[in-house]
Write an enzyme that holds these catalytic residues in place. Structure first.
Site, short mmCIF file in Angstrom:
data_model
loop_
_atom_site.label_atom_id
_atom_site.label_comp_id
_atom_site.label_asym_id
_atom_site.label_seq_id
_atom_site.Cartn_x
_atom_site.Cartn_y
_atom_site.Cartn_z
NE ARG A 1 4.98 3.30 -69.10
CZ ARG A 1 5.97 2.93 -68.30
NH1 ARG A 1 7.19 2.75 -68.80
NH2 ARG A 1 5.77 2.74 -67.02
CG HIS B 1 -4.37 6.52 -58.22
ND1 HIS B 1 -4.14 7.62 -59.00
CD2 HIS B 1 -4.11 5.44 -59.00
CE1 HIS B 1 -3.75 7.25 -60.20
NE2 HIS B 1 -3.72 5.94 -60.24
CE LYS C 1 4.53 6.95 -65.62
NZ LYS C 1 3.25 7.21 -66.34
CG HIS D 1 -3.16 12.06 -61.97
ND1 HIS D 1 -2.10 11.84 -62.84
CD2 HIS D 1 -3.27 10.93 -61.23
CE1 HIS D 1 -1.60 10.63 -62.63
NE2 HIS D 1 -2.30 10.06 -61.65
CD GLU E 1 3.57 8.38 -69.79
OE1 GLU E 1 2.95 7.52 -69.18
OE2 GLU E 1 3.78 9.53 -69.36
CE LYS F 1 2.46 0.23 -66.06
NZ LYS F 1 2.19 0.94 -64.80
NE ARG G 1 26.72 9.73 -60.40
CZ ARG G 1 27.67 10.00 -59.51
NH1 ARG G 1 28.23 9.02 -58.82
NH2 ARG G 1 28.07 11.24 -59.31
CG HIS H 1 -4.31 7.70 -64.87
ND1 HIS H 1 -5.06 6.66 -65.37
CD2 HIS H 1 -3.54 7.16 -63.88
CE1 HIS H 1 -4.76 5.55 -64.72
NE2 HIS H 1 -3.85 5.83 -63.82
CD GLU I 1 -4.88 2.30 -62.43
OE1 GLU I 1 -4.71 2.02 -63.64
OE2 GLU I 1 -4.63 3.43 -61.96
CG ASN J 1 -1.00 8.18 -68.10
OD1 ASN J 1 -0.85 7.87 -66.93
ND2 ASN J 1 0.02 8.41 -68.91
#
Length: 374
Positions: free
Chosen positions: A246, A272, A149, A257, A242, A232, A127, A253, A191, A250
């Site tokens: 936030r 990527h 993330k 993506h 997000e 960031k 956990r 992206h 990036e 992206n």
């Protein structure tokens, strides 16, 4: 942001979950000292891939041993297809088999794939365990290693299964970037440029003048990485999960993506950062199509990314892309979709990005149809 001649420290301010991003030369060789000082008595599982292990694992293990940190390594295959359930189970079993406790750590030594996968495992085993990132690609140093993330891919899309799990420490060794293939460094640079295009136009202008020094190494590289990490960190501190601002991270992206999914995550065709580069140009061009921004800004973005050697057109991708309706299906799986409405990060100019909700799908479809032919 604290700095000296060869090192920068960026603090991610998240209350009791705050942590440092240490950026500089020789940090893998000093990792044992850095980790033991912050977490005395800790044991760890080091997760890496075959390529990174050949170059850096022995150095890291020697450093950890010298710092009194017991480590149990696991070497995986490189590539985006490692981000899947079978490998997640393998990492979890490795951590449990080593009898690591909740206070012990999972250490990710590698690029974004290893970081995302290892962080997901750290977030769910017992956990939630401690997590340390040692990113070895430029893309991971300025993006995926920061912000918590984590996740794996699905047949339905990229990064759709995961958790938010912040690292306890990030060690970004700028020396390791000298061993990267130039294609990977360029992909990471996309990036870096993204942070200027989001809301730091002066940083983008600085990159336009100094990008060759960033590629060469030294103080300019450290400055660029630290600036990206600070950008960031500021956004993550304001919107950790997000739900608002936030999402600006992206930029490029949603298109990127979809293009990655369309190539079945085949790194021979598209990696990527290359998808992000094409996606950022498309985002600026679509913004111009919607009368939000100038085509001159889109041309400026394309020119700079082309100058550093990045692809900027869909036609730059090797091989055939699927039909536009398939691309739209991938876009519809994007994590920013809300109740079926398309959400894009668009722009009003360089450094003026914003979240655009309820973007008309038919406009996106026609835009992509046009761009396929150019």
């Amino acid at each position: 942001m604290n700095s000296n001649a060869s090192r920068e420290i960026v603090r991610v301010d998240l209350g009791e979950r705050s942590y440092d991003i240490v950026i500089g030369s020789g940090l893998i060789a000093e990792a044992g000292v850095e980790i033991a000082r912050r977490k005395p008595g800790i044991r760890c599982a080091v997760i890496t891939d075959r390529n990174v292990a050949a170059a850096h694992l022995d150095t890291l293990l020697a450093s950890l041993a010298a710092g009194g940190v017991e480590a149990v390594p696991l070497v995986l295959e490189p590539g985006e297809k490692t981000k899947r359930f079978e490998e997640l189970i393998r990492v979890c079993d490795h951590v449990l088999g080593a009898r690591l406790e909740r206070g012990d750590a999972v250490v990710a030594l590698g690029g974004g794939v290893i970081g995302d996968l290892s962080g997901f495992a750290a977030g769910i085993v017992r956990r939630g365990m401690a997590f340390i990132q040692i990113p070895t690609s430029l893309l991971a140093q300025v993006d995926s290693s920061v912000g918590g993330k984590t996740g794996i891919n699905s047949s339905h899309g990229k990064n759709l299964i995961g958790v938010f799990h912040q690292p306890d420490l990030v060690l970004a060794d700028t020396d390791v970037l000298d061993t990267l293939p130039i294609r990977e460094f360029r992909a990471g640079y996309a990036e870096v440029a993204k942070y200027g295009l989001i809301d730091r136009p002066e940083f983008f202008a600085w990159l336009e003048k100094n990008w060759s020094e960033v590629f060469f190494g030294g103080p300019a590289r450290i400055r660029a990485i630290a600036t990206g990490c600070q950008a960031k960190a500021d956004v993550v501190a304001a919107d950790e999960r997000e739900t608002g601002a936030r999402a600006l991270l992206n930029l490029g992206h949603t298109f990127g993506h979809a293009l990655e999914a369309a190539t079945d995550y085949d790194g021979r065709r598209l990696v990527h950062g290359e998808g992000v580069a094409i996606g950022m140009v498309l985002a600026h061009e679509f913004s111009a199509r919607m009368n939000l921004a100038s085509l001159d800004d889109a041309a400026r973005v394309r020119y700079h990314l082309n100058e550093v050697g990045l692809p900027t057109r869909m036609s730059d991708i090797e091989g055939e892309l699927p039909a536009t309706d398939i691309l739209m299906k991938h876009i519809g799986q994007d994590k920013k979709v809300r109740r079926g409405a398309l959400t894009f990060i668009l722009t009003r100019g360089i450094g003026q990005s914003f979240v655009a909700s309820d973007v008309p799908p038919d406009e996106v479809f026609r835009f992509l149809e046009d761009k396929r032919a150019t």
